[in-house]
Design a protein around this motif. Sequence first.
Motif, PDB file in Angstrom:
ATOM      1  N   GLN A 431       4.393  -4.880   7.668  1.00 14.28           N
ATOM      2  CA  GLN A 431       3.050  -5.445   6.512  1.00 14.28           C
ATOM      3  C   GLN A 431       4.003  -7.347   6.313  1.00 14.28           C
ATOM      4  O   GLN A 431       3.276  -7.845   6.387  1.00 14.28           O
ATOM      5  CB  GLN A 431       3.329  -5.300   5.852  1.00 14.28           C
ATOM      6  N   GLY A 432       4.786  -7.418   7.087  1.00 14.82           N
ATOM      7  CA  GLY A 432       6.010  -8.701   7.017  1.00 14.82           C
ATOM      8  C   GLY A 432       6.128  -9.147   5.857  1.00 14.82           C
ATOM      9  O   GLY A 432       6.823 -10.091   6.221  1.00 14.82           O
ATOM     10  N   VAL A 433       6.198  -8.161   5.002  1.00 10.99           N
ATOM     11  CA  VAL A 433       6.944  -8.059   3.215  1.00 10.99           C
ATOM     12  C   VAL A 433       7.925  -7.501   3.018  1.00 10.99           C
ATOM     13  O   VAL A 433       6.784  -6.421   3.400  1.00 10.99           O
ATOM     14  CB  VAL A 433       5.544  -8.458   2.511  1.00 10.99           C
ATOM     15  N   PRO A 434       8.444  -8.165   1.796  1.00  8.59           N
ATOM     16  CA  PRO A 434       9.185  -6.595   1.059  1.00  8.59           C
ATOM     17  C   PRO A 434       7.501  -5.264   0.603  1.00  8.59           C
ATOM     18  O   PRO A 434       7.054  -6.231   0.435  1.00  8.59           O
ATOM     19  CB  PRO A 434      10.719  -6.704   0.383  1.00  8.59           C
ATOM     20  N   ASN A 435       7.595  -4.223  -0.031  1.00 11.28           N
ATOM     21  CA  ASN A 435       6.689  -3.329  -0.089  1.00 11.28           C
ATOM     22  C   ASN A 435       7.046  -3.653  -2.061  1.00 11.28           C
ATOM     23  O   ASN A 435       5.395  -4.307  -2.018  1.00 11.28           O
ATOM     24  CB  ASN A 435       6.998  -2.315  -0.985  1.00 11.28           C
ATOM     25  N   GLY A 436       8.000  -4.792  -2.807  1.00 12.05           N
ATOM     26  CA  GLY A 436       7.559  -5.483  -3.850  1.00 12.05           C
ATOM     27  C   GLY A 436       6.423  -6.903  -4.140  1.00 12.05           C
ATOM     28  O   GLY A 436       5.770  -6.626  -4.786  1.00 12.05           O
ATOM     29  N   ALA A 437       6.693  -6.945  -2.799  1.00 12.03           N
ATOM     30  CA  ALA A 437       5.474  -8.450  -2.668  1.00 12.03           C
ATOM     31  C   ALA A 437       3.998  -7.874  -2.244  1.00 12.03           C
ATOM     32  O   ALA A 437       3.477  -8.599  -1.458  1.00 12.03           O
ATOM     33  CB  ALA A 437       6.445  -9.686  -1.606  1.00 12.03           C
ATOM     34  N   LEU A 438       3.989  -6.898  -1.269  1.00 10.62           N
ATOM     35  CA  LEU A 438       2.989  -6.242  -1.238  1.00 10.62           C
ATOM     36  C   LEU A 438       1.390  -5.972  -2.480  1.00 10.62           C
ATOM     37  O   LEU A 438       1.286  -6.681  -3.334  1.00 10.62           O
ATOM     38  CB  LEU A 438       2.398  -4.400  -1.222  1.00 10.62           C
ATOM     39  N   LEU A 439       0.591  -6.747  -1.385  1.00 10.75           N
ATOM     40  CA  LEU A 439      -0.704  -7.810  -2.452  1.00 10.75           C
ATOM     41  C   LEU A 439      -1.044  -6.376  -2.410  1.00 10.75           C
ATOM     42  O   LEU A 439      -1.444  -5.431  -1.326  1.00 10.75           O
ATOM     43  CB  LEU A 439      -1.759  -8.697  -1.345  1.00 10.75           C
ATOM     44  N   PRO A 440      -2.708  -5.994  -3.401  1.00 14.35           N
ATOM     45  CA  PRO A 440      -3.460  -5.236  -3.237  1.00 14.35           C
ATOM     46  C   PRO A 440      -3.940  -4.835  -2.303  1.00 14.35           C
ATOM     47  O   PRO A 440      -4.766  -4.108  -2.101  1.00 14.35           O
ATOM     48  CB  PRO A 440      -4.147  -6.179  -4.770  1.00 14.35           C
ATOM     49  N   ALA A 441      -4.529  -5.679  -1.582  1.00 20.40           N
ATOM     50  CA  ALA A 441      -5.657  -5.229  -0.462  1.00 20.40           C
ATOM     51  C   ALA A 441      -4.739  -4.810   0.885  1.00 20.40           C
ATOM     52  O   ALA A 441      -5.137  -4.128   1.871  1.00 20.40           O
ATOM     53  CB  ALA A 441      -5.773  -7.095   0.511  1.00 20.40           C
ATOM     54  N   GLN A 442      -3.558  -5.691   0.755  1.00 19.84           N
ATOM     55  CA  GLN A 442      -2.036  -4.488   1.682  1.00 19.84           C
ATOM     56  C   GLN A 442      -2.238  -2.666   1.487  1.00 19.84           C
ATOM     57  O   GLN A 442      -1.627  -2.572   2.353  1.00 19.84           O
ATOM     58  CB  GLN A 442      -0.899  -5.182   2.039  1.00 19.84           C
ATOM     59  N   LEU A 443      -2.511  -2.755   0.371  1.00 15.46           N
ATOM     60  CA  LEU A 443      -1.766  -1.260   0.183  1.00 15.46           C
ATOM     61  C   LEU A 443      -3.020   0.039   0.774  1.00 15.46           C
ATOM     62  O   LEU A 443      -1.879   0.701   0.807  1.00 15.46           O
ATOM     63  CB  LEU A 443      -2.016  -1.171  -1.753  1.00 15.46           C
ATOM     64  N   ASP A 444      -3.559  -0.520   1.061  1.00 13.49           N
ATOM     65  CA  ASP A 444      -4.545   0.732   1.535  1.00 13.49           C
ATOM     66  C   ASP A 444      -4.068   1.235   3.030  1.00 13.49           C
ATOM     67  O   ASP A 444      -3.767   2.329   3.140  1.00 13.49           O
ATOM     68  CB  ASP A 444      -5.968   0.167   1.976  1.00 13.49           C
ATOM     69  N   GLN A 445      -3.574  -0.183   3.207  1.00 17.39           N
ATOM     70  CA  GLN A 445      -2.663  -0.293   4.560  1.00 17.39           C
ATOM     71  C   GLN A 445      -1.735   0.891   5.225  1.00 17.39           C
ATOM     72  O   GLN A 445      -1.555   1.258   5.665  1.00 17.39           O
ATOM     73  CB  GLN A 445      -2.674  -1.165   5.718  1.00 17.39           C
ATOM     74  N   ALA A 446      -0.545   0.006   3.673  1.00 21.59           N
ATOM     75  CA  ALA A 446       0.287   0.538   3.720  1.00 21.59           C
ATOM     76  C   ALA A 446       0.885   1.706   2.943  1.00 21.59           C
ATOM     77  O   ALA A 446       1.986   2.866   3.343  1.00 21.59           O
ATOM     78  CB  ALA A 446       1.917  -0.690   3.888  1.00 21.59           C
ATOM     79  N   CYS A 447      -0.160   2.500   1.926  1.00 21.68           N
ATOM     80  CA  CYS A 447       0.274   3.637   1.589  1.00 21.68           C
ATOM     81  C   CYS A 447      -0.777   4.482   1.953  1.00 21.68           C
ATOM     82  O   CYS A 447      -1.088   4.927   0.270  1.00 21.68           O
ATOM     83  CB  CYS A 447       0.437   3.029   0.309  1.00 21.68           C
ATOM     84  N   ARG A 448      -1.287   4.752   2.730  1.00 19.13           N
ATOM     85  CA  ARG A 448      -2.028   5.956   2.466  1.00 19.13           C
ATOM     86  C   ARG A 448      -1.967   7.525   2.374  1.00 19.13           C
ATOM     87  O   ARG A 448      -0.665   7.486   2.347  1.00 19.13           O
ATOM     88  CB  ARG A 448      -2.793   6.126   4.463  1.00 19.13           C
ATOM     89  N   LEU A 449      -2.641   7.760   1.368  1.00 22.20           N
ATOM     90  CA  LEU A 449      -2.801   9.595   1.143  1.00 22.20           C
ATOM     91  C   LEU A 449      -3.004  10.569   1.801  1.00 22.20           C
ATOM     92  O   LEU A 449      -4.610  10.242   1.740  1.00 22.20           O
ATOM     93  CB  LEU A 449      -2.442   8.699  -0.423  1.00 22.20           C
TER      94      LEU A 449
END
Length: 508
Positions: A431-449
Motif C-alpha cells: 500500500q506504499g505506507v506503514p499500516n499505522g498510516a492507512l487511511l479509512p479508504a485503504q482499509l478495505d483493500q488492505a484488511c479484507r476479512l
Amino acid sequence: MTLAVIGSRALDGLQAPEVQVEVHLANGLPSFTLVGLADTEVKEARERVRAALVNSGFAFPHNKRITVNLAPADLPKESGRFDLPIALGILAADGQLDAAKLARCEFAGELSLAGELRPVRGALALALGAGRSGAKRPLVLPWASAQEAARVSDAEVHSATHLLEVVRAMLPGDGGEPLPRAVAPPQAAPAAAPDLCEVRGQAAPKRALEIAAAGAHSLLMVGPPGTGKSMLAQRLPGLLPPMGDAEALASAALQGLAPGGFDPLRWRQRPVRAPHHSASAAALVGGGAPPRPGEISLAHGGVLFLDELPEFPRSALEALREPLETGQITISRAARQALFPAAFQLIAAMNPCPCGWLGAPAASGRACRCSPDQITRYQGRLSGPLIDRIDLQVEVALVPAAEMLAQPAGEPSALVAERVARARERQLARQGVPNGALLPAQLDQACRLAAAPARFLEQAAQRFGWSGRSLHRVLKVARTIADLAGDEALAVTHLAEALQFRRAFAAG
C-alpha cells in the motif's frame, strides 16, 4: 549602475520563498534605509554590512542615499541570512561587482564585523526550496550551512568562508576565482542503541513494542514505577528500519529550523524527542512569531516519547489529537500560517494511579492508597478521544525480583529488527505506507476479512462498544500482526491478539 538585484530566500515554516534584494544608490543626504517587512535582526544588518565591507577593504558609499528593499513586501523576513546579499548588492550598485554574474546565483549568509560568513538557520530548507522552485540557480552559503544543504541532490550549492571569497568569484570579466561546490560529509556510523535483550521478562510489552515498530503504531504503556516502561521505550529506535532519502531530508530540514540546528552526525538516524511533562502546548505542537516547529514536528519520521503522560497539561495533550490522525500540524496566527509535517510515532508511559501501585501483586509489599475517585480523576486526565487514537495499550506488570533474576536474556534487538524490516517491506509493497498510516479508504483493500474473522470482529466491537476509529485501529494492528507472521489474509488469531492491546480507560 545605481540599482542591483540579488536573489535570496526567506523561511516561511518549512517553505523557502524567493526574495529579491533590491539595492539602490542615489544622491542626497547620506542614509541607509532597509524596507520590506524586515524584523529587528534583519534591520541590524545595516551595521553588520557597513563594518564587514570596510574591514574587508572595500569603499563603503558613505556619501550616498542607500535604499534596500526586500521583495515581496508582504512576506516577513527574519534572521541574519540577508547580510551577504545586501553587501553584494551595495557593491554591485556601486559598480564594483558584475551584476550579470550575481543574477545567476542566490545568496544567504550572516556576516561578522570582519566579513566572515556565519552559518544560517534552515539551510537545508533553503536548498529544498531552491530545488522545488525550478530556478536551477546555484545557492551560495557559508561553509557549515553549505555542508548541510549539499545533501539535497537536485540543488547546486557552493560554499564560502569570507565575503572576499564571494567577491572574487563575482568580479567583472573572466578573472574571478570560482567558489568550490559543497559536498555533503560522509554518513557517520550510528551510535550503539540500547538492546532489547537487556529487558528481562515483560513478554507482552516487548511484543507490543515489536508490533508498534513494524506498523508505525502509537503505544501506551501503563504500569507501576520501575517496571521498565522507559527502558522499553528507549529500545524502540533500535527496532525501526532506516530512513529513506525523502524522509531523511524532511526530518533534517525540520531539525535545522530548531535552535541548535541539524547535527550532521544524526543524518539518516530517526529522531527521538522526549520533552519533560512541564512542556506547554506551544512547545509540543509549535508556535511563536514567526511560527517554529514543536516537538511533534522535530520528531517527524521518528519517536516522540511522553513519560508520565497524565502529568502533561491537558491542553498540550489535546493538541496532539489532530496530528496523530493527519501526520501534520497547521500553526495559525493572526498574520501568518505555517504547515509542518508531524508524522511521529507516539510512545507514552504512565502510572495506573496517583501513587502508582494500583494492581501491584501482594508479594511486592506495595499496596495502592488511592481512593476510587482519585484513580478516576487521574486516569480522566487523558480524554477518551486521545486514548481512542492510541493503537496499542499494554499493561507493564511488576515482576518480582526473584522471577526477574531467573529470567534468561531475551531476543536481541537485531533479530527483532529483521522481522520488523520484513514486515515493513510487505506493507510498503502492498500500500506504499506503514499500516499505522492507512487511511479509512485503504482499509478495505488492505484488511479484507473472511466470514469468520468478520463475525469475530463484529461481536468484539459490540461487546466493548468500540467507536469507528477504535475498530479501524484494531484492524490496522491486526494487519501488522499478520505481516509479522508473513500471512496475507487476516485470521481470527490476528484479531484476537490485536484485541488484547486495547485497554479501557475512564474518559475525562
